[in-house]
Design an enzyme around this catalytic site. Sequence first.
Site, mmCIF file in Angstrom:
data_model
loop_
_atom_site.group_PDB
_atom_site.id
_atom_site.type_symbol
_atom_site.label_atom_id
_atom_site.label_comp_id
_atom_site.label_asym_id
_atom_site.label_seq_id
_atom_site.Cartn_x
_atom_site.Cartn_y
_atom_site.Cartn_z
ATOM 1 N N HIS A 123 -6.588 -0.125 -0.250
ATOM 2 C CA HIS A 123 -5.637 -1.226 -0.410
ATOM 3 C C HIS A 123 -5.536 -1.517 -1.898
ATOM 4 O O HIS A 123 -6.534 -1.783 -2.561
ATOM 5 C CB HIS A 123 -6.084 -2.476 0.338
ATOM 6 C CG HIS A 123 -5.122 -3.617 0.185
ATOM 7 N ND1 HIS A 123 -4.060 -3.815 1.052
ATOM 8 C CD2 HIS A 123 -5.023 -4.586 -0.759
ATOM 9 C CE1 HIS A 123 -3.375 -4.869 0.656
ATOM 10 N NE2 HIS A 123 -3.932 -5.363 -0.438
ATOM 11 N N CYS A 124 -4.315 -1.474 -2.429
ATOM 12 C CA CYS A 124 -4.101 -1.691 -3.858
ATOM 13 C C CYS A 124 -3.496 -3.076 -4.073
ATOM 14 O O CYS A 124 -2.358 -3.325 -3.659
ATOM 15 C CB CYS A 124 -3.180 -0.622 -4.435
ATOM 16 S SG CYS A 124 -2.839 -0.863 -6.205
#
Length: 202
Positions: free
Chosen positions: A176-177
């Site tokens: 997850h960025c």
Amino acid sequence: AGDAEMFEGTPIGWINNKLNDASDFMYSERFHFLMIRCCGERNARRFNAAQEYVLHKPNPILPTFYIILVAGGFFIFVTQAFPHIPLRPEMPWGISAYHKPNAFIILFMCLFSFAMSAFRDPGSISGDNAGAEQTRYHYDGQIYEEKDCGTCNIPRPARSKHCSVCDRCVARFDHHCPWINNCVGLHNVRWFILFLFCHALI
């Protein structure tokens, strides 16, 4: 990755340990007690709610900061620096005529790849498509075994993972960025790689 054995006794390992210690302290009863004593119980609850939102929920904070940083920085560069850069390719300190247009092209690619990474579905898995996703990659019986997601209560395809931030299972989950406020998975990983490459150029 900073807690990997290869980083033990290195600056990366030391930084990782200090960050973990700070994170543990911020979630400890002692820190909560200090917040209540210093700021009051109501403000302590507000701080905890804000901390939960910023660190563990999808939010637009970093994407907004990114757009301001890149677009604003480029605007300042164009208005303040461009007029002083000479078009003299024969000199070591000069540039060719195509350098300035290329800067706009690269900026466009940065923002376009950002938008595609941020707004495209990374490969969400639900009860409707879990069966089809299970045929995409094979279970190897070692790293990937047949089991259900304990949160979504659906079969977990190989190479998928449940994202605790987005609260969904994602096919070929990478990470997850927070900079794109999205997971990187099956359907947007190529755009994310382009996003990184364009910023290496800019």
